[in-house]
Design a protein around this motif. Structure first.
Motif, PDB file in Angstrom:
ATOM      1  N   ALA A  67     -16.965 -34.428  55.077  1.00  0.00           N
ATOM      2  CA  ALA A  67     -15.560 -34.356  54.684  1.00  0.00           C
ATOM      3  C   ALA A  67     -14.702 -35.246  55.572  1.00  0.00           C
ATOM      4  CB  ALA A  67     -15.073 -32.912  54.751  1.00  0.00           C
ATOM      5  N   LEU A  68     -14.963 -35.233  56.862  1.00  0.00           N
ATOM      6  CA  LEU A  68     -14.202 -36.076  57.791  1.00  0.00           C
ATOM      7  C   LEU A  68     -14.513 -37.556  57.559  1.00  0.00           C
ATOM      8  CD1 LEU A  68     -14.535 -33.938  61.041  1.00  0.00           C
ATOM      9  CD2 LEU A  68     -12.510 -34.214  59.607  1.00  0.00           C
ATOM     10  N   ALA A  69     -15.751 -37.852  57.183  1.00  0.00           N
ATOM     11  CA  ALA A  69     -16.103 -39.236  56.859  1.00  0.00           C
ATOM     12  C   ALA A  69     -15.334 -39.714  55.633  1.00  0.00           C
ATOM     13  CB  ALA A  69     -17.611 -39.355  56.631  1.00  0.00           C
ATOM     14  N   GLN A  70     -15.165 -38.831  54.650  1.00  0.00           N
ATOM     15  CA  GLN A  70     -14.371 -39.169  53.462  1.00  0.00           C
ATOM     16  C   GLN A  70     -12.946 -39.542  53.862  1.00  0.00           C
ATOM     17  OE1 GLN A  70     -15.045 -39.346  50.197  1.00  0.00           O
ATOM     18  NE2 GLN A  70     -16.726 -37.997  49.678  1.00  0.00           N
ATOM     19  N   ALA A  71     -12.448 -38.870  54.904  1.00  0.00           N
ATOM     20  CA  ALA A  71     -11.084 -39.109  55.366  1.00  0.00           C
ATOM     21  C   ALA A  71     -11.006 -40.198  56.423  1.00  0.00           C
ATOM     22  CB  ALA A  71     -10.488 -37.818  55.923  1.00  0.00           C
ATOM     23  N   GLY A  72     -12.086 -40.941  56.623  1.00  0.00           N
ATOM     24  CA  GLY A  72     -12.063 -42.052  57.575  1.00  0.00           C
ATOM     25  C   GLY A  72     -12.269 -41.659  59.014  1.00  0.00           C
ATOM     26  N   ASP A  73     -12.744 -40.445  59.279  1.00  0.00           N
ATOM     27  CA  ASP A  73     -13.015 -39.925  60.616  1.00  0.00           C
ATOM     28  C   ASP A  73     -11.718 -39.591  61.365  1.00  0.00           C
ATOM     29  OD1 ASP A  73     -14.461 -38.997  62.736  1.00  0.00           O
ATOM     30  OD2 ASP A  73     -15.274 -40.930  63.360  1.00  0.00           O
ATOM     31  N   LEU A  74     -11.857 -38.844  62.446  1.00  0.00           N
ATOM     32  CA  LEU A  74     -10.714 -38.494  63.274  1.00  0.00           C
ATOM     33  C   LEU A  74     -10.194 -39.725  64.008  1.00  0.00           C
ATOM     34  CD1 LEU A  74     -12.263 -35.691  62.940  1.00  0.00           C
ATOM     35  CD2 LEU A  74     -11.156 -35.052  65.075  1.00  0.00           C
ATOM     36  N   THR A  75      -8.907 -39.757  64.261  1.00  0.00           N
ATOM     37  CA  THR A  75      -8.359 -40.785  65.131  1.00  0.00           C
ATOM     38  C   THR A  75      -8.671 -40.399  66.569  1.00  0.00           C
ATOM     39  OG1 THR A  75      -6.198 -39.746  65.497  1.00  0.00           O
ATOM     40  CG2 THR A  75      -6.464 -41.071  63.482  1.00  0.00           C
ATOM     41  N   VAL A  76      -8.422 -41.307  67.505  1.00  0.00           N
ATOM     42  CA  VAL A  76      -8.682 -41.015  68.917  1.00  0.00           C
ATOM     43  C   VAL A  76      -7.772 -39.904  69.419  1.00  0.00           C
ATOM     44  CG1 VAL A  76      -7.036 -42.692  69.843  1.00  0.00           C
ATOM     45  CG2 VAL A  76      -9.098 -42.126  71.159  1.00  0.00           C
ATOM     46  N   TYR A  77      -6.691 -39.631  68.693  1.00  0.00           N
ATOM     47  CA  TYR A  77      -5.755 -38.588  69.102  1.00  0.00           C
ATOM     48  C   TYR A  77      -6.140 -37.208  68.584  1.00  0.00           C
ATOM     49  CZ  TYR A  77      -2.697 -42.556  70.182  1.00  0.00           C
ATOM     50  OH  TYR A  77      -2.175 -43.713  70.684  1.00  0.00           O
ATOM     51  N   GLY A  78      -7.133 -37.111  67.706  1.00  0.00           N
ATOM     52  CA  GLY A  78      -7.506 -35.828  67.130  1.00  0.00           C
ATOM     53  C   GLY A  78      -8.238 -34.938  68.123  1.00  0.00           C
ATOM     54  N   VAL A  79      -7.901 -33.651  68.135  1.00  0.00           N
ATOM     55  CA  VAL A  79      -8.550 -32.690  69.032  1.00  0.00           C
ATOM     56  C   VAL A  79      -9.828 -32.201  68.361  1.00  0.00           C
ATOM     57  CG1 VAL A  79      -8.331 -30.501  70.267  1.00  0.00           C
ATOM     58  CG2 VAL A  79      -6.333 -31.986  69.987  1.00  0.00           C
ATOM     59  N   ARG A  80     -10.960 -32.669  68.826  1.00  0.00           N
ATOM     60  CA  ARG A  80     -12.239 -32.362  68.196  1.00  0.00           C
ATOM     61  C   ARG A  80     -12.733 -30.952  68.494  1.00  0.00           C
ATOM     62  NH1 ARG A  80     -11.164 -37.388  68.354  1.00  0.00           N
ATOM     63  NH2 ARG A  80     -12.349 -39.002  67.231  1.00  0.00           N
ATOM     64  N   SER A  81     -12.211 -30.359  69.533  1.00  0.00           N
ATOM     65  CA  SER A  81     -12.651 -29.014  69.911  1.00  0.00           C
ATOM     66  C   SER A  81     -11.856 -27.912  69.213  1.00  0.00           C
ATOM     67  CB  SER A  81     -12.526 -28.835  71.431  1.00  0.00           C
ATOM     68  OG  SER A  81     -11.173 -28.989  71.842  1.00  0.00           O
ATOM     69  N   ARG A  82     -10.848 -28.298  68.419  1.00  0.00           N
ATOM     70  CA  ARG A  82     -10.016 -27.283  67.749  1.00  0.00           C
ATOM     71  C   ARG A  82      -9.646 -27.735  66.338  1.00  0.00           C
ATOM     72  NH1 ARG A  82      -7.733 -23.115  69.830  1.00  0.00           N
ATOM     73  NH2 ARG A  82      -5.967 -23.327  68.400  1.00  0.00           N
ATOM     74  N   VAL A  83     -10.654 -28.031  65.529  1.00  0.00           N
ATOM     75  CA  VAL A  83     -10.412 -28.375  64.128  1.00  0.00           C
ATOM     76  C   VAL A  83     -10.273 -27.067  63.342  1.00  0.00           C
ATOM     77  CG1 VAL A  83     -11.375 -29.447  62.070  1.00  0.00           C
ATOM     78  CG2 VAL A  83     -11.636 -30.553  64.297  1.00  0.00           C
ATOM     79  N   LYS A  84      -9.192 -26.935  62.617  1.00  0.00           N
ATOM     80  CA  LYS A  84      -8.908 -25.685  61.919  1.00  0.00           C
ATOM     81  C   LYS A  84      -9.364 -25.758  60.456  1.00  0.00           C
ATOM     82  CE  LYS A  84      -5.036 -24.579  64.942  1.00  0.00           C
ATOM     83  NZ  LYS A  84      -3.572 -24.368  65.045  1.00  0.00           N
ATOM     84  N   LEU A  85     -10.062 -24.717  60.050  1.00  0.00           N
ATOM     85  CA  LEU A  85     -10.513 -24.582  58.672  1.00  0.00           C
ATOM     86  C   LEU A  85      -9.731 -23.446  58.017  1.00  0.00           C
ATOM     87  CD1 LEU A  85     -12.435 -24.941  56.233  1.00  0.00           C
ATOM     88  CD2 LEU A  85     -14.046 -23.434  57.419  1.00  0.00           C
ATOM     89  N   ILE A  86      -9.006 -23.763  56.947  1.00  0.00           N
ATOM     90  CA  ILE A  86      -8.253 -22.761  56.204  1.00  0.00           C
ATOM     91  C   ILE A  86      -9.036 -22.451  54.931  1.00  0.00           C
ATOM     92  CG2 ILE A  86      -6.048 -22.194  55.114  1.00  0.00           C
ATOM     93  CD1 ILE A  86      -4.799 -24.398  56.859  1.00  0.00           C
TER      94      ILE A  86
END
Length: 265
Positions: free
Chosen positions: A172-191
């Motif tokens: 899913a993140l690959a579809q969105a072009g991956d996280l930017t360098v500013y994204g917090v990888r340890s706190r990705v929220k799933l709703i």
């Protein structure tokens, strides 16, 4: 380098900051986890408000006609319908809040909570009494509106349709072009919303390889992923018009001070 240039470089360094590689890399401890629990094939389950396409095929086409309702072109939803030629499309089935659909001949069927294969078997067994013993109907069920959304600190946020009814969090993140360098990888929220309409937020740590064993590794239809920004991005976002005016004022004061220094020296 003049004073103005030095000031600009200093401010840029303060705003950008340094990002630790440990906060950027995914699944860092992959050599220490047991992946035995992840050895299963994921099957999505039908949820309320899912749109299903259901086709029945038989050796004798006339035997399956009562179960394949054709919708006039003016009434069909081409985004969710299966075109069968001449602009015609088969009826789609919206799963109700109670998990049921109204299927030709069989009437009301409880399909909520079933996998695609289980739903196919339910319909297959239900239509057998209406056919000759020589017929072996093939029932195909597809989820026409399987989609997920990715928001926040990713390159291309948006809503994405999943054609194969199966997607994990990294896909899913690959579809969105991956996280930017500013994204917090340890706190990705799933709703996520369950079949009763209750919503819940789960916090996932993509730095930890155990995410692969997580029950939330595979996404369900209508899941929403939100990647929150780190402190550096939050600071940068606050650099608005007021901050720009302040920086301009400081630059002017430095220029005036430099001019006075040159005149009075």
């Amino acid at each position: 380098m003049n004073i103005r240039g030095a000031l600009a470089v200093t401010l840029s360094m303060l705003l950008i900051g340094c990002t630790s590689p440990k906060k950027v890399a995914y699944i860092q401890n992959s050599d220490t986890i047991d992946l035995e629990n992840s050895a299963y094939l994921y099957d999505a389950r039908i949820m309320p408000k899912d749109v299903l396409t259901i086709t029945v095929n038989t050796i004798n086409p006339e035997a399956s006609e009562p179960f394949n309702i054709v919708v006039p072109p003016s009434l069909s939803n081409r985004a969710a319908s299966q075109t069968i030629g001449s602009g015609r499309a088969l009826q789609t089935y919206l799963v109700g809040n109670d998990g049921t659909i109204s299927f030709p001949v069989l009437g009301t069927l409880k399909v909520g909570g079933l996998t695609k294969v289980e739903c196919e078997k339910l319909i297959h067994d239900g239509i057998l009494p209406y056919m000759n013993a020589s017929e072996n109907p093939i029932v195909t069920v597809r989820m026409a509106n399987y989609k997920i959304s990715v928001l926040g600190e990713v390159a291309r946020p948006g809503m994405f349709t999943v054609s194969n009814e199966k997607i994990n969090i990294f896909e899913a993140l690959a579809q969105a072009g991956d996280l930017t360098v500013y994204g917090v990888r340890s706190r990705v929220k799933l709703i996520r919303e369950n079949d009763k309409g209750k919503k819940k937020i789960y916090v996932l740590n993509l730095n930890d390889a155990n995410i692969i064993n997580s029950p939330y590794y595979y996404l369900q239809q209508n899941d929403i992923l939100y990647v929150e920004p780190n402190k550096v991005k939050a600071r940068n976002s606050s650099v608005g018009q007021t901050t720009s005016i302040m920086l301009t004022s400081i630059s002017i004061l430095i220029s005036v001070a430099s001019l006075l220094y040159n005149i009075l020296k």
